[in-house]
Design a protein around this motif. Structure first.
Motif, PDB file in Angstrom:
ATOM      1  N   ARG A  82       0.798  -1.225   0.000  1.00 56.30           N
ATOM      2  CA  ARG A  82       0.000   0.000   0.000  1.00 56.30           C
ATOM      3  C   ARG A  82       0.833   1.279   0.000  1.00 56.30           C
ATOM      4  N   THR A  85       1.935   1.918  -3.531  1.00 57.04           N
ATOM      5  CA  THR A  85       0.860   2.399  -4.407  1.00 57.04           C
ATOM      6  C   THR A  85       0.511   3.847  -4.073  1.00 57.04           C
ATOM      7  N   ASN A  86       0.644   4.234  -2.806  1.00 53.64           N
ATOM      8  CA  ASN A  86       0.405   5.629  -2.443  1.00 53.64           C
ATOM      9  C   ASN A  86       1.479   6.544  -3.029  1.00 53.64           C
ATOM     10  N   LYS A  89       0.553   6.970  -6.626  1.00 55.31           N
ATOM     11  CA  LYS A  89      -0.602   7.859  -6.832  1.00 55.31           C
ATOM     12  C   LYS A  89      -0.351   9.266  -6.308  1.00 55.31           C
ATOM     13  N   TRP A  90       0.847   9.516  -5.745  1.00 55.05           N
ATOM     14  CA  TRP A  90       1.184  10.820  -5.167  1.00 55.05           C
ATOM     15  C   TRP A  90       0.125  11.238  -4.140  1.00 55.05           C
ATOM     16  N   SER A  91      -0.199  10.311  -3.263  1.00 52.58           N
ATOM     17  CA  SER A  91      -1.259  10.529  -2.280  1.00 52.58           C
ATOM     18  C   SER A  91      -0.846  11.570  -1.243  1.00 52.58           C
ATOM     19  N   ASP A  92      -1.852  12.234  -0.676  1.00 51.65           N
ATOM     20  CA  ASP A  92      -1.593  13.187   0.402  1.00 51.65           C
ATOM     21  C   ASP A  92      -1.044  12.491   1.636  1.00 51.65           C
ATOM     22  N   LEU A  94       0.843   8.905   2.777  1.00 51.29           N
ATOM     23  CA  LEU A  94       1.498   7.692   2.294  1.00 51.29           C
ATOM     24  C   LEU A  94       1.356   6.531   3.263  1.00 51.29           C
ATOM     25  N   GLN A 435      -8.562   4.557 -12.188  1.00 49.58           N
ATOM     26  CA  GLN A 435      -8.454   5.983 -11.944  1.00 49.58           C
ATOM     27  C   GLN A 435      -7.180   6.525 -12.597  1.00 49.58           C
ATOM     28  N   PHE A 437      -4.344   9.577 -12.275  1.00 50.07           N
ATOM     29  CA  PHE A 437      -3.770  10.572 -11.370  1.00 50.07           C
ATOM     30  C   PHE A 437      -2.784  11.423 -12.166  1.00 50.07           C
ATOM     31  N   ARG A 445       3.092  17.906  -4.545  1.00 52.09           N
ATOM     32  CA  ARG A 445       3.247  16.469  -4.332  1.00 52.09           C
ATOM     33  C   ARG A 445       4.658  15.979  -4.668  1.00 52.09           C
TER      34      ARG A 445
END
Length: 465
Positions: A82, A85-86, A89-92, A94, A435, A437, A445
């Motif tokens: 996970r 994958t974060n 996706k350049w998640s806010d 991680l 999705q 991104f 990011r």
């Protein structure tokens, strides 16, 4: 000892392993002081603690593309994968609450040991001044590598106009800290990096370390990291100067044709390696899941290029449900993790880029062709040409991407610095589980967020937006 325990807790370094039984003289003031010079040598001999980098950031770059539906399904369902994958996706966020960023922790753990050596070895007993200075120089190279990697992961790309105020990283330079843990500026980080490396080149280090000692810093490594630092600062004259100094000491290339039907050299036998810095993930099973290469990168290769032949494989080789794409698979050749340390090819690429930027496109292409000649079978090599200096720069940057793909954070850090130049600024898209991104040039990011757990220990640590 309370201050040390607080230091370890605040950064959540986990257990500090001091590796040597000799390192046991703990003074009552709470400072760890090995009296003998040789004990600092023992501390640095724990090369496993220093042979690290921030490997997870590779997944965020445009080198990587999770193209297979089965791949995204597997990655999306895995707690282990996970965080990767974060990154992709350049998640806010991680990491979940309570999860640790072991990439960062391992680097701060190594920093703790480096700071002990830097601050105390010159006062130790029963060693010559030359021995002490060289030991300190090794530790300074390790610290410079740590700070350079972390500031490019968590801070903005260096910009002379703004770096004095751009938030950087927490800069521990001693083995004690205050209760108020804050980030300092990007400029502060680069000031320490340059100071450490300039000290190190004059510290009496061996010119080259190789074989079993390739994880120990050398004078060539100090020049090489200076070249990398100045490249990231976009100070191309000084990057060129230091790349040439590194190459004057160490310049041997591997001929990939020699390894097409023979075992590829591990890092102990890799003549190109100047300083080993593993990415922290040694399992080959990591590579096919996470290092699926983008079509843009793969399509940039001549299929006769032995980097394409040896270092990438069809993704279907690893999982019959993967029907498209190729995967970076160099780990499978050596059984070792990817390297982020400086190499001869990296220095040649820095030299070529700086020459092209200085208006010497022909010299830049000559340098690139020296490298490329070792990347093709002799009968298939064709020299690359450029129409002008700008074309030479474009081709050098493309060659840099191919040579340094999938490892060391090189592509991610290059995207950050090149976004400062409008002609090279790039919007990236990643698709995952239906999705799409998008990452715009100079997006916030590009500065990775800190894991939430660290704010429990450092409430004044500034989070990236």
């Amino acid at each position: 000892m309370k201050k040390y325990l607080k230091y370890i807790t605040i950064i959540a370094l986990g257990t500090i392993v001091l590796s040597c039984d000799n390192y046991v003289d703990i003074k009552t003031e709470g400072r760890l002081i090995p009296e003998e010079t040789e004990n600092y040598r023992y501390l640095l001999n724990n090369s496993y603690a220093f042979d690290i980098t921030y490997g997870a950031v590779d997944v965020a770059s445009d080198d990587i593309s999770f193209q297979n539906e089965a791949q995204t399904t597997a990655l999306g369902a895995s707690d282990y994968y996970r965080p990767f994958t974060n990154f992709y996706k350049w998640s806010d966020v991680l990491y979940f609450d309570g999860e640790r960023d072991y990439n960062m922790e391992n680097m701060y753990s190594a920093l703790y040991n480096a700071n002990i050596v830097i601050n105390e070895v010159m006062k130790s007993k029963n060693g010559t001044e030359a021995e002490k200075l060289a030991i300190k120089g090794e530790a300074q190279i390790h610290r410079a590598f740590i700070f350079l990697t972390l500031v490019n992961t968590f801070g903005k790309a260096y910009d002379a106009a703004t770096s004095a105020t751009d938030p950087g990283i927490v800069l521990f330079t001693t083995a004690t800290v205050s209760d108020d843990i804050k980030r300092t500026s990007v400029q502060n980080a680069y000031d320490i990096i340059l100071s450490d490396l300039n000290d190190a080149v004059n510290s009496g280090l061996k010119p080259v370390n190789s074989g079993n000692n390739v994880a120990f810093p050398s004078r060539a490594a100090a020049y090489a990291l200076l070249a990398r630092t100045y490249l990231y600062m976009r100070n191309y004259p000084l990057a060129l100067e230091n790349a040439e100094k590194a190459l004057a000491i160490q310049s041997t290339l591997n001929n990939l044709e020699d390894f097409e039907f023979n075992a590829f050299p591990t890092r102990r036998f890799d003549k190109e390696l100047i300083l080993s810095k593993w990415n922290g993930y040694t399992s080959f099973s990591y590579a096919p899941q996470i290092l699926s290469l983008s079509n843009e990168l793969i399509n940039s290769f001549d299929t006769n290029d032995l980097r394409y032949v040896l270092f990438t494989q069809p993704s279907s080789n690893f999982n019959s449900e993967y029907t498209t794409g190729r995967t970076y698979a160099k780990e499978g050749l050596t059984g070792e993790s990817r390297n982020a340390g400086p190499t001869v090819p990296e220095m040649m690429l820095i030299k070529a880029e700086c020459l092209a930027r200085a208006g010497s496109g022909n010299l830049a292409m000559a340098e690139i062709n020296k490298l490329r000649q070792k990347r093709f079978r002799a009968g298939q090599y064709v020299a690359m040409t450029a129409t002008d200096n700008k074309d030479a720069l474009i081709k050098v940057l493309a060659e840099r991407r191919r040579e340094l793909m999938g490892s060391g954070g090189f592509r991610w850090f290059d995207l950050k610095r090149l976004n400062k130049e409008p002609e090279f600024a790039k919007t990236i898209t990643h698709a995952f589980a239906g999705q799409t991104f998008t990452l715009a040039p100079n997006s916030d990011r590009y500065q990775m967020p800190f894991a939430p757990i660290y704010f429990e220990y450092a409430p004044n640590l500034q989070q990236n937006p």
